[in-house]
Write a protein that holds these residues in place. Structure first.
Motif, PDB file in Angstrom:
ATOM      1  N   THR A   1      -1.156   4.596  -5.810  1.00 59.10           N
ATOM      2  CA  THR A   1      -1.746   3.464  -5.094  1.00 59.10           C
ATOM      3  C   THR A   1      -2.765   2.736  -5.960  1.00 59.10           C
ATOM      4  O   THR A   1      -3.368   3.335  -6.850  1.00 59.10           O
TER       5      THR A   1
ATOM      6  N   GLY B   1       0.846  -1.195   0.000  1.00 61.28           N
ATOM      7  CA  GLY B   1       0.000   0.000   0.000  1.00 61.28           C
ATOM      8  C   GLY B   1       0.876   1.237   0.000  1.00 61.28           C
ATOM      9  O   GLY B   1       2.071   1.175   0.337  1.00 61.28           O
ATOM     10  N   SER B   2       0.297   2.361  -0.381  1.00 63.50           N
ATOM     11  CA  SER B   2       1.154   3.550  -0.433  1.00 63.50           C
ATOM     12  C   SER B   2       1.439   4.107   0.956  1.00 63.50           C
ATOM     13  O   SER B   2       2.412   4.836   1.138  1.00 63.50           O
ATOM     14  N   ASP B   3       0.638   3.765   1.967  1.00 61.40           N
ATOM     15  CA  ASP B   3       1.006   4.187   3.327  1.00 61.40           C
ATOM     16  C   ASP B   3       2.362   3.597   3.714  1.00 61.40           C
ATOM     17  O   ASP B   3       3.174   4.260   4.380  1.00 61.40           O
TER      18      ASP B   3
ATOM     19  N   TYR C   1       0.049  11.996   7.125  1.00 65.02           N
ATOM     20  CA  TYR C   1       1.401  12.568   7.095  1.00 65.02           C
ATOM     21  C   TYR C   1       1.888  12.919   8.501  1.00 65.02           C
ATOM     22  O   TYR C   1       3.014  12.609   8.874  1.00 65.02           O
TER      23      TYR C   1
ATOM     24  N   ALA D   1      -2.509   9.747  -5.136  1.00 67.84           N
ATOM     25  CA  ALA D   1      -3.545   8.741  -4.851  1.00 67.84           C
ATOM     26  C   ALA D   1      -4.813   8.971  -5.674  1.00 67.84           C
ATOM     27  O   ALA D   1      -5.528   8.021  -5.998  1.00 67.84           O
ATOM     28  N   TYR D   2      -5.101  10.250  -5.995  1.00 63.91           N
ATOM     29  CA  TYR D   2      -6.362  10.574  -6.679  1.00 63.91           C
ATOM     30  C   TYR D   2      -6.175  11.066  -8.105  1.00 63.91           C
ATOM     31  O   TYR D   2      -7.121  11.545  -8.715  1.00 63.91           O
TER      32      TYR D   2
ATOM     33  N   ARG E   1      -3.402  -4.161  -0.961  1.00 65.51           N
ATOM     34  CA  ARG E   1      -2.236  -3.467  -0.396  1.00 65.51           C
ATOM     35  C   ARG E   1      -1.101  -3.363  -1.412  1.00 65.51           C
ATOM     36  O   ARG E   1      -0.061  -4.023  -1.311  1.00 65.51           O
TER      37      ARG E   1
ATOM     38  N   LEU F   1       4.945   5.515   1.825  1.00 65.23           N
ATOM     39  CA  LEU F   1       5.160   6.819   2.468  1.00 65.23           C
ATOM     40  C   LEU F   1       6.001   6.672   3.732  1.00 65.23           C
ATOM     41  O   LEU F   1       6.898   7.471   3.990  1.00 65.23           O
TER      42      LEU F   1
ATOM     43  N   SER G   1      -5.343   1.538  -4.424  1.00 63.00           N
ATOM     44  CA  SER G   1      -6.475   1.494  -3.490  1.00 63.00           C
ATOM     45  C   SER G   1      -7.679   2.320  -3.901  1.00 63.00           C
ATOM     46  O   SER G   1      -8.770   2.099  -3.392  1.00 63.00           O
ATOM     47  N   LYS G   2      -7.513   3.324  -4.773  1.00 57.78           N
ATOM     48  CA  LYS G   2      -8.617   4.250  -5.027  1.00 57.78           C
ATOM     49  C   LYS G   2      -9.186   3.991  -6.425  1.00 57.78           C
ATOM     50  O   LYS G   2     -10.086   3.191  -6.578  1.00 57.78           O
TER      51      LYS G   2
HETATM   52  C1  LIG Z   1      -5.753   6.388   0.495  1.00 58.27           C
HETATM   53  C2  LIG Z   1      -4.552   7.262   0.444  1.00 58.27           C
HETATM   54  C3  LIG Z   1      -3.265   6.759   0.665  1.00 58.27           C
HETATM   55  C4  LIG Z   1      -2.951   5.365   1.103  1.00 58.27           C
HETATM   56  O1  LIG Z   1      -3.568   4.366   0.481  1.00 58.27           O
HETATM   57  P1  LIG Z   1      -3.004   2.866   0.524  1.00 58.27           P
HETATM   58  O2  LIG Z   1      -4.226   2.038   0.643  1.00 58.27           O
HETATM   59  O3  LIG Z   1      -2.090   2.720   1.715  1.00 58.27           O
HETATM   60  O4  LIG Z   1      -2.273   2.691  -0.755  1.00 58.27           O
HETATM   61  C5  LIG Z   1      -2.195   7.622   0.535  1.00 58.27           C
HETATM   62  N1  LIG Z   1      -2.367   8.908   0.243  1.00 58.27           N
HETATM   63  C6  LIG Z   1      -3.583   9.435   0.049  1.00 58.27           C
HETATM   64  C7  LIG Z   1      -3.698  10.878  -0.288  1.00 58.27           C
HETATM   65  C8  LIG Z   1      -4.716   8.633   0.140  1.00 58.27           C
HETATM   66  O5  LIG Z   1      -5.913   9.165  -0.024  1.00 58.27           O
END
Ligand SMILES: *Cc1c(COP(=O)(O)O)cnc(C)c1O
Length: 173
Positions: free
Chosen positions: A138, A13-15, A42, A114-115, A149, A18, A140-141
């Motif tokens: 990511t 996942g991108s979290d 953050y 992410a968006y 993940r 990050l 995820s969106k």
């Molecule tokens: C949802 C989101 C993430 C993290 O998403 P992951 O499910 O961990 O990939 C990161 N940055 C932003 C701005 C998000 O909205």
């Protein structure tokens, strides 16, 4: 994306991406800069890793002001913002993103996309030109795979090599 394998870092996942990026690139005593209204994780990573940070207010139209993130105006140990920003959904134009990257030659600038698939313009092409730019995306969106993940970062080979060093020194598996 037209990038080489050595310009790609993959995480849980991108979290997770990050977290690795904060640990790898935000090591200064100067504050990391991000908007006061932005992705709520953050400050969580910054607090957890004891990274100093300063939030920059959005303007009255809820937009990011690029000049706030220029090293000459606010000496910093790094910059991160989502583009489009969350939860405002407002986008900085590519030219403004590039100015922020250019005005921070001694810091890593992380753009969290992410968006971006919902209507933004990606700054990924700029990684070929700026070795201090890391772009995070990511699955995820827009790609509807949050449970899978899967997140990744694109950047110069040097930045990606540094990320891998930190990743494998904290979790060799
Ligand atoms: C949802 C989101 C993430 C993290 O998403 P992951 O499910 O961990 O990939 C990161 N940055 C932003 C701005 C998000 O909205």
């Amino acid at each position: 994306y037209g990038v080489k394998p050595e310009q790609v870092f993959v995480g849980v996942g991108s979290d997770d991406v990050l977290a690795m990026a904060f640990l790898t690139f935000f090591n200064s005593e100067k504050p990391v800069l991000f908007p006061d209204i932005t992705y709520s994780f953050y400050d969580v990573w910054a607090d957890l890793f004891r990274i100093p940070y300063q939030t920059m207010p959005l303007n009255d139209d809820f937009e990011i002001c690029p000049e706030d993130y220029f090293a000459a105006n606010h000496p910093n140990g790094g910059v991160i913002f989502p583009n489009p920003n969350a939860p405002t959904g407002l986008e900085l134009e590519l030219e403004a993103v590039e100015r922020i990257v250019r005005e921070n030659p001694d810091s890593v600038v992380i753009v969290d996309e992410a968006y971006v698939d919902f209507g933004g313009e990606s700054c990924v092409p700029l990684i070929q030109q700026y070795d201090n730019l890391l772009v995070v995306q990511t699955y995820s969106k827009s790609r509807s795979m949050a449970g899978g993940r899967l997140g990744f970062a694109l950047g110069s080979a040097g930045l990606i090599a540094d990320l891998n060093k930190i990743k494998y020194s904290t979790n060799p598996y």
